[in-house]
Write a protein that holds these residues in place. Structure first.
Motif, mmCIF file in Angstrom:
data_model
loop_
_atom_site.group_PDB
_atom_site.id
_atom_site.type_symbol
_atom_site.label_atom_id
_atom_site.label_comp_id
_atom_site.label_asym_id
_atom_site.label_seq_id
_atom_site.Cartn_x
_atom_site.Cartn_y
_atom_site.Cartn_z
ATOM 1 N N PRO A 37 32.007 39.880 37.018
ATOM 2 C CA PRO A 37 31.008 39.016 36.375
ATOM 3 C C PRO A 37 30.944 39.222 34.861
ATOM 4 O O PRO A 37 30.667 38.284 34.112
ATOM 5 N N TYR A 62 35.322 30.293 39.255
ATOM 6 C CA TYR A 62 35.123 31.726 39.021
ATOM 7 C C TYR A 62 36.253 32.482 39.711
ATOM 8 O O TYR A 62 36.529 32.259 40.894
ATOM 9 N N VAL A 63 36.904 33.369 38.958
ATOM 10 C CA VAL A 63 38.143 33.960 39.468
ATOM 11 C C VAL A 63 37.917 34.911 40.644
ATOM 12 O O VAL A 63 38.629 34.863 41.643
ATOM 13 N N SER A 64 36.902 35.779 40.507
ATOM 14 C CA SER A 64 36.735 36.810 41.532
ATOM 15 C C SER A 64 35.747 36.387 42.612
ATOM 16 O O SER A 64 34.782 37.086 42.883
ATOM 17 N N LYS A 69 41.107 39.907 38.268
ATOM 18 C CA LYS A 69 41.843 40.094 39.502
ATOM 19 C C LYS A 69 41.449 39.024 40.502
ATOM 20 O O LYS A 69 40.336 38.593 40.512
ATOM 21 N N ARG A 115 38.640 41.331 47.947
ATOM 22 C CA ARG A 115 38.330 42.068 46.726
ATOM 23 C C ARG A 115 37.510 43.329 46.935
ATOM 24 O O ARG A 115 37.332 44.102 46.012
ATOM 25 N N GLY A 152 28.997 37.620 40.998
ATOM 26 C CA GLY A 152 28.582 36.902 39.790
ATOM 27 C C GLY A 152 29.165 35.515 39.748
ATOM 28 O O GLY A 152 29.713 35.018 40.736
#
Lengths: 344, 348
Positions: free
Chosen positions: A267, B101-103, A344, B167, B173
């Motif tokens: 985040p 959002y990547v993660s 990642k 992950r 987030g």
């Protein structure tokens, strides 16, 4: 009588199975984490678990922020014949008890992330430590502020040449928190900049608390606050939410705020991308986890020479470590320029 | 009515009635006193922005407190409140991450209609509440023990939920703006007059709970059970059913509070909501809810929450050190109840 025989048989079987276990001494690693709900430690734990997969049997325990509980877990590992331990201490100052236990069983031990007292470490030749130099995280956080401040004249809102800042502190009894608080400011001063502390308070590493404290400060100081330093990203993200609520904009906007954190969580990287965070410092969880595993694995399987692929045992920070018992995993500064490589 | 009557009632309005007013509303006076005191020392405390801010924070806390409050009135307690808030926050946050959002926790999650994540999170709260209620009502396990158990279970469940492949455990987030707007947005004209969504939602919930406690059979039953469970059962109240209901309503409130907490802070971790139950119980007790059951009002609970949040915010604004904040809060909890309890002592 029958019952007695039954009980005896059960005991015999139990003893036999214990005997087998002891004789075989299958290599296995016992891991205890100071508490599972610590975000950073869960990354380290993930790395240890994935590294161990298909390689060696491991057991990972949650010490729930309770040192006596962790001591019990160590005892349990030892009685079950684990061949090496990787322990993330709850209370790094209370390490002598743990060292006494493993020393009696001649079991090698790797402490990680929370650094034990050096005197106790020296007592046992098979005690190792993997971690980062906590001071370094504070220094780098301060340097992030310095770099941004020097390149952005608008950051000095009242044009007095002094950095007016507020500090969000993690757990005040935690050495990481103390170092980050102290060394971030030292680094700013070392760069020749003047600082004025408007306020500091604990937000216990917590996003919601960080948000609430920052909101109160914004009400009190308003535009006087030029920089917000947070001991970790969760609190920095809370500060960002409070700033957004108070009408502040992203960096480069009309009313920006300089905010820095530590940890480089996903985040936080997102906030970097959106321009709300100036920078963060990566405490390299993966490399810490990998170094811890490498070391514990080598010790568990009885490797003669112990070394890690991640960082040489001798030293990583450039300082000699004659005993060869410390692995220092370096921190990394993360800014708008390089954040993409950490996603990642 | 003659003149003498009028004179005597005038007399009653004198010091004696002022005293009565003070003792009946002691807790409100404590709140007003705190606000004025902090405001004098640090006027920025009284700025509209800061007061709205306190109300925004209180909104989430008030919803939790009203959930626990109903349970306290039945002589119960709910230690699982905080962790349930945390679980709901994690569920809501995990299902409202931005598609870019990547993660993301669920990498292939499509853009869900706004209401689904909210329903999922609130349902989790309902399930916890139902479980608590069933155990308390049918297995007769004391509420303190039951909810102590669920507190630990729910935390475990939230941790399991967050710590998933690919992950692993990490803060959740990158929440969608339409979702966070629930916690950060306002209704009205910007820069002229607007009320934060959170305050509106909390007000609606407050009205519903007030009506429930004061105007419905369920409410009367809750007070009756708290006053004397045996007598309530004898007079035909279905104690088990009502107990289950009150825990389910509590669970619903925690679920809702979790959703709003995630929306307000723009994220969640499995550590959200830790110890919120104690703040909520303390706020209720400060507000005059009796832990021995049967007594408590919505107004009291709200006042208790406000006292707490005024303190939290005020002590920061006053620049009191973190350690002294803790000591001050503890002392004020005890002092507030000591003042408040006088109205019951006077009756004896």
């Amino acid at each position: 009588m029958k019952r007695l025989i039954g009980v005896l048989v059960i005991f015999a079987v139990l003893f036999a199975s214990f005997g087998c276990q002891a004789a075989a001494k299958k290599p296995k690693i016992g891991v205890a984490i100071y508490k599972f709900d610590d975000t950073f430690m869960s990354y380290v734990r993930n790395k240890i678990e994935t590294s161990a997969k298909d390689k060696i049997e491991i057991s990972v325990q949650d010490s729930q922020y309770d040192q006596p509980k962790q001591n019990d877990q160590v005892d349990q590992f030892l009685t079950q014949g684990y061949t090496s331990l990787a322990i993330n201490l709850v209370d790094p100052s209370a390490v002598s008890v743990v060292i006494g236990k493993v020393q009696a069983k001649k079991t090698p031990i790797v402490f990680f992330n929370r650094e034990p007292v050096a005197v106790d470490m020296a007592k046992y030749d098979k005690a190792y430590y993997v971690g980062a130099k906590a001071q370094e995280s504070g220094t780098m956080e301060g340097e992030l502020v310095v770099d941004y401040w020097k390149n952005t004249p608008a950051a000095d809102k009242n044009k007095d040449g002094i950095i007016q800042y507020v500090m969000l502190i993690g757990d005040p009894s935690n050495t990481d928190a103390q170092y980050r608080t102290e060394y971030s400011i030292k680094a700013i001063e070392a760069a020749g900049l003047k600082v004025e502390k408007l306020a500091e308070d604990t937000a216990m590493w917590d996003r919601v608390k960080g948000q609430e404290k920052t909101a109160a400060w914004l009400a009190k100081f308003g535009d006087k606050i030029e920089v917000i330093l947070a001991n970790n990203d969760d609190m920095a993200l809370g500060a960002i939410e409070a700033c957004k609520a108070a009408g502040l904009t992203a960096l480069g906007g009309k009313k920006p705020m300089v905010i820095v954190g530590v940890d480089a969580t996903p985040p936080a990287l997102d906030a970097l991308e959106q321009g709300f965070l100036v920078g963060t410092v990566l405490n390299d969880a993966e490399r810490q986890g990998l170094a811890t595993f490498d070391l514990a694995f080598a010790l568990a399987t009885g490797a003669k020479e112990v070394k890690s692929d991640v960082a040489p045992l001798a030293n990583a920070a450039g300082k000699a470590d004659p005993a060869g018992k410390y692995i220092w995993v370096p921190y990394v500064k993360v800014t708008k320029e390089n954040y993409k490589s950490f996603k990642k | 009515m003659g003149n003498t009557d009028f004179a005597s009632s005038l007399k009653k309005l004198g010091p004696a009635s002022a005293k009565e007013f003070a003792s009946k509303n002691a807790i409100m006076l404590v709140l007003a006193g705190l606000v004025i005191l902090i405001g004098i020392v640090q006027p920025s405390f009284l700025s509209i922005d800061n007061l709205l801010n306190i109300l925004r924070i209180s909104s989430v806390r008030a919803i939790i407190a009203m959930g626990v409050g109903g349970i306290l009135i039945t002589r119960g307690t709910d230690l699982s409140a905080g962790r349930t808030v945390g679980l709901a926050a994690c569920i809501a946050a995990s299902l409202t991450q931005r598609p870019d959002y990547v993660s993301k926790m669920f990498p292939d999650l499509p853009l869900l209609p706004f209401i689904l994540p909210v329903l999922a999170a609130v349902s989790a709260g309902l399930v916890v509440g139902l479980f608590n209620g069933l155990v308390v009502a049918f297995l007769n396990v004391p509420p303190f023990i039951t909810t102590l158990g669920t507190m630990v279970i729910v935390y475990g469940a939230a941790s399991l939920y967050v710590d998933r492949p690919p992950r692993g455990a990490q803060p959740i987030g990158g929440l969608r703006e339409d979702f966070t707007n629930l916690g950060t947005g306002s209704v009205g004209l910007p820069d002229v007059f607007s009320i934060p969504n959170l305050i509106i939602l909390a007000a609606i919930v407050t009205v519903i709970i007030w009506v429930m406690l004061n105007k419905t059979r369920l409410g009367k039953n809750i007070y009756a059970i708290g006053g004397n469970p045996e007598a309530a059962a004898v007079s035909g109240v279905n104690v088990k059913k009502n107990l289950i209901l009150v825990y389910v309503i509590g669970g619903f409130m925690y679920g809702l509070a979790g959703v709003l907490l995630a929306a307000r802070s723009g994220g969640a971790t499995n550590n959200y909501g830790q110890m919120y139950e104690l703040d909520a119980i303390a706020a209720c007790v400060i507000g005059g809810v009796s832990t021995s059951g049967g007594i408590g009002t919505v107004a009291g609970m709200l006042t208790g929450v406000l006292i707490f949040e005024v303190l939290n915010n005020g002590l920061v604004i006053l620049g009191v050190s973190a350690y002294w904040q803790q000591i001050a809060k503890g002392l004020i909890i005890i002092a507030a109840v000591a003042v408040d309890i006088r109205k019951y002592l006077a009756k004896r």
